[in-house]
Design a protein around this motif. Structure first.
Motif, PDB file in Angstrom:
ATOM      1  N   THR A 122       4.772  -1.803   2.915  1.00  0.00           N
ATOM      2  CA  THR A 122       3.733  -0.965   2.313  1.00  0.00           C
ATOM      3  C   THR A 122       4.145   0.490   2.494  1.00  0.00           C
ATOM      4  N   ILE A 123       3.586   1.348   1.642  1.00  0.00           N
ATOM      5  CA  ILE A 123       3.992   2.750   1.658  1.00  0.00           C
ATOM      6  C   ILE A 123       2.806   3.675   1.951  1.00  0.00           C
ATOM      7  N   SER A 137      -3.742   9.010  10.511  1.00  0.00           N
ATOM      8  CA  SER A 137      -4.709   7.926  10.338  1.00  0.00           C
ATOM      9  C   SER A 137      -4.808   7.105  11.622  1.00  0.00           C
ATOM     10  N   THR A 145       8.956   4.861   6.105  1.00  0.00           N
ATOM     11  CA  THR A 145       9.539   3.544   6.390  1.00  0.00           C
ATOM     12  C   THR A 145      10.426   3.089   5.231  1.00  0.00           C
ATOM     13  N   TYR A 175      -8.696  -3.222  13.987  1.00  0.00           N
ATOM     14  CA  TYR A 175      -9.593  -3.531  12.854  1.00  0.00           C
ATOM     15  C   TYR A 175     -10.613  -4.606  13.231  1.00  0.00           C
ATOM     16  N   SER A 217      -2.732  -3.436   6.421  1.00  0.00           N
ATOM     17  CA  SER A 217      -1.557  -3.160   5.589  1.00  0.00           C
ATOM     18  C   SER A 217      -0.570  -4.329   5.649  1.00  0.00           C
ATOM     19  N   LYS A 235       4.608   3.215  14.215  1.00  0.00           N
ATOM     20  CA  LYS A 235       4.538   4.673  14.306  1.00  0.00           C
ATOM     21  C   LYS A 235       4.880   5.192  15.712  1.00  0.00           C
ATOM     22  N   ASP A 239       1.135  -2.527  11.745  1.00  0.00           N
ATOM     23  CA  ASP A 239       0.302  -2.317  12.949  1.00  0.00           C
ATOM     24  C   ASP A 239      -0.523  -3.531  13.344  1.00  0.00           C
ATOM     25  N   GLY A 266      -3.860   3.499   5.946  1.00  0.00           N
ATOM     26  CA  GLY A 266      -2.410   3.694   6.168  1.00  0.00           C
ATOM     27  C   GLY A 266      -1.587   3.503   4.909  1.00  0.00           C
ATOM     28  N   GLY A 278       5.871   7.328   3.099  1.00  0.00           N
ATOM     29  CA  GLY A 278       7.157   7.030   2.449  1.00  0.00           C
ATOM     30  C   GLY A 278       8.297   6.955   3.458  1.00  0.00           C
TER      31      GLY A 278
HETATM   32  C1  LIG Z   1      -1.045   0.681   9.043  1.00  0.00           C
HETATM   33  C2  LIG Z   1      -0.016   1.378   8.227  1.00  0.00           C
HETATM   34  N1  LIG Z   1       0.633   0.697   7.286  1.00  0.00           N
HETATM   35  C3  LIG Z   1       1.555   1.272   6.492  1.00  0.00           C
HETATM   36  C4  LIG Z   1       1.881   2.618   6.624  1.00  0.00           C
HETATM   37  C5  LIG Z   1       2.914   3.208   5.699  1.00  0.00           C
HETATM   38  O1  LIG Z   1       4.116   3.585   6.327  1.00  0.00           O
HETATM   39  P1  LIG Z   1       4.895   4.922   5.937  1.00  0.00           P
HETATM   40  O2  LIG Z   1       3.989   6.064   6.276  1.00  0.00           O
HETATM   41  O3  LIG Z   1       6.131   4.918   6.747  1.00  0.00           O
HETATM   42  O4  LIG Z   1       5.161   4.890   4.455  1.00  0.00           O
HETATM   43  C6  LIG Z   1       1.220   3.367   7.599  1.00  0.00           C
HETATM   44  C7  LIG Z   1       1.466   4.808   7.732  1.00  0.00           C
HETATM   45  O5  LIG Z   1       0.599   5.592   8.041  1.00  0.00           O
HETATM   46  C8  LIG Z   1       0.258   2.735   8.435  1.00  0.00           C
HETATM   47  O6  LIG Z   1      -0.411   3.401   9.392  1.00  0.00           O
END
Ligand SMILES: Cc1ncc(COP(=O)(O)O)c(C=O)c1O
Length: 462
Positions: free
Chosen positions: A183-184, A76, A189, A311, A279, A48, A306, A235, A187
């Motif tokens: 992971t989403i 978040s 990424t 965590y 995630s 991010k 991340d 996330g 949306g």
């Molecule tokens: C730890 C984590 N994983 C996955 C995502 C998902 O990514 P995106 O928001 O680009 O779909 C986020 C987004 O907030 C995140 O903070």
């Protein structure tokens, strides 16, 4: 004076150029190869950093905020750090609005940057005035020279990945992968990377990993909006569909639960030395599930969003894991052993997808069952009908007995292979979903929360 050789002008210049590495022991159970891009190596600890910096550069270019203004975001945590870094370098102020399920480390991190942090309740609808979406919006309307970044609907989020993350990956790999998986959440990424890769590599498959409780994967597959329920992963998943999604860019979906994701996050650290967030565990669970369905081995590239240090007091804390039931090893048993112990009969009642609602009711009546899986002629699972879902709409005149059974389908079920661990369905069962058990893709049995309670009470007393 000229910049020292080998140095970057500021921390924002250190974002990106992130290595990709191969997973070894964690990926042993599949023939496909799994590669991970360690986005936690960005200076702020997540992918991010990229969108924080890119979205703000665009906002300034577009005149949405003037020097010294206030950046507001409902985040978040990770996007907050990305924005706070950009603000520190460029001289702006930040206010972040967080949901109360976010980890203490994330909140402390943001405060350390000098940002104001407002904490809102998690379990309220987005339109509720207490929700973090509503509070962020309200603040931006009342503070002069402020800009509500809105990573959900700000399309510069997905453009960041289209213009930066994906070209970086393509340059690193020359496109030498078959599947891109992530992971989403917003949306951004998956859509941004997906679009870029599809333009460069027509055969690439883009796979989104959602979590149980979120509405996104189900909506993408069926167009049906369902109600979200709470989950612990941070996330991942959403309870609405942000504007950044373009579902045409996503070919397949996997859905994973909290527990399996947390256990995998810890495994990534213990076996691969990868200190990533929850995630990342979710993404690897999704990648392994996807790989198990492939007919031939592929190269799967997974983006890990991340860092694990966010965590430390949760996923990496044994007490927190045990208190929340994530370390209970009574669930580390194969489903087939559970079925055997329960002596669950295998002459499973199944109904064909051409049947009517009346036929389903008659079958449930004669067999004395309250839920009935439905399959097509090839044995593929099409849906599930339950007594509860059938009777009320019939009485209210919403369905007639002659209607096709598909009208009454419920989607509160999870499909697992009989050799999978019970832990892979624990979260779903706790949420009152039903587990449909398959053997090489063919439905062979059904498992409910009551079955698992029986199993646990028998194993604990024996
Ligand atoms: C730890 C984590 N994983 C996955 C995502 C998902 O990514 P995106 O928001 O680009 O779909 C986020 C987004 O907030 C995140 O903070």
């Amino acid at each position: 004076m000229e910049l020292m050789k080998g140095a970057r002008a500021n921390v924002l210049e250190a974002i990106g150029n992130i290595p990709i590495i191969k997973l070894n022991s964690v990926a042993n159970e599949v023939e496909s190869e799994i590669y991970v891009k360690l986005e936690y190596m960005n200076p702020g600890g997540s992918v991010k950093d990229r969108i924080g910096s890119y979205m703000m550069d665009q906002a300034v270019k577009e005149g949405k905020i003037k020097p010294g203004g206030t950046i507001i975001e409902g985040t978040s945590g990770n996007t907050g750090v990305g924005l706070a870094m950009w603000a520190a370098i460029n001289g702006y102020r930040c206010i972040f609005v967080l949901a109360d399920k976010q980890s203490k480390e994330k909140i402390d991190n943001l405060r350390a940057f000098g940002a104001k942090v407002v904490v809102c309740p998690t379990n309220v609808a987005p339109e509720d005035p207490r929700s973090y979406y509503s509070v962020s919006k309200k603040l931006s309307e009342t503070i002069p020279n402020s800009f509500y970044v809105n990573q959900y609907d700000n399309l510069h989020n997905r453009d960041t990945h289209y213009n930066w993350t994906a070209p970086e990956i393509f340059e690193q790999t020359s496109g030498d992968f078959d599947v891109f998986l992530a992971t989403i959440g917003t949306g951004g990424t998956i859509t941004g990377c997906g679009r870029y890769f599809k333009e460069k590599m027509p055969d690439v498959k883009i796979v989104g990993v959602d979590c149980e409780g979120s509405i996104v994967a189900h909506y993408a597959k069926t167009g049906e909006m369902t109600e979200a329920y709470s989950y612990v992963l941070e996330g991942v998943g959403e309870d609405f569909i942000p504007e950044n999604y373009d579902f045409d860019q996503i070919d397949d979906w996997e859905v994973v639960g909290d527990k399996e994701s947390f256990l995998m996050t810890r495994k990534l650290l213990k076996e691969e030395g990868i200190y990533a967030g929850g995630s990342a565990g979710a993404a690897i669970c999704g990648a392994l599930k996807y790989a198990k369905k492939l007919k031939e081995p592929k190269k799967i590239l997974v983006l890990l969003h991340d860092s694990g240090n966010r965590y430390a007091s949760k996923i990496y804390n044994d007490d927190w894991m045990s208190d929340n039931g994530y370390l209970d090893n009574s669930f580390d048993v194969q489903i087939t052993d559970v079925l055997e112990k329960l002596n669950k009969k295998v002459d499973l009642a199944i109904i064909n997808d051409t049947a009517t609602i009346g036929e389903a009711i008659a079958m449930m009546d004669t067999k004395g069952i309250s839920q009935l899986p439905c399959v097509d002629t090839e044995g593929n699972i099409k849906g599930l009908v339950t007594e509860k879902r059938l009777l009320k709409p019939i009485m209210m005149g919403e369905f007639s007995k002659e209607d096709n059974i598909s009208l009454a389908f419920v989607h509160k079920y999870k499909v697992v292979e009989k050799n999978d661990l019970l832990s892979t369905v624990a979260d779903a069962l706790l949420q009152k979903e039903v587990a449909l058990i398959t053997d090489n893709g063919k439905l062979v049995n059904i498992l409910t929360d009551i079955d698992v309670l029986h199993y646990l009470s028998e194993t604990k007393s024996s």
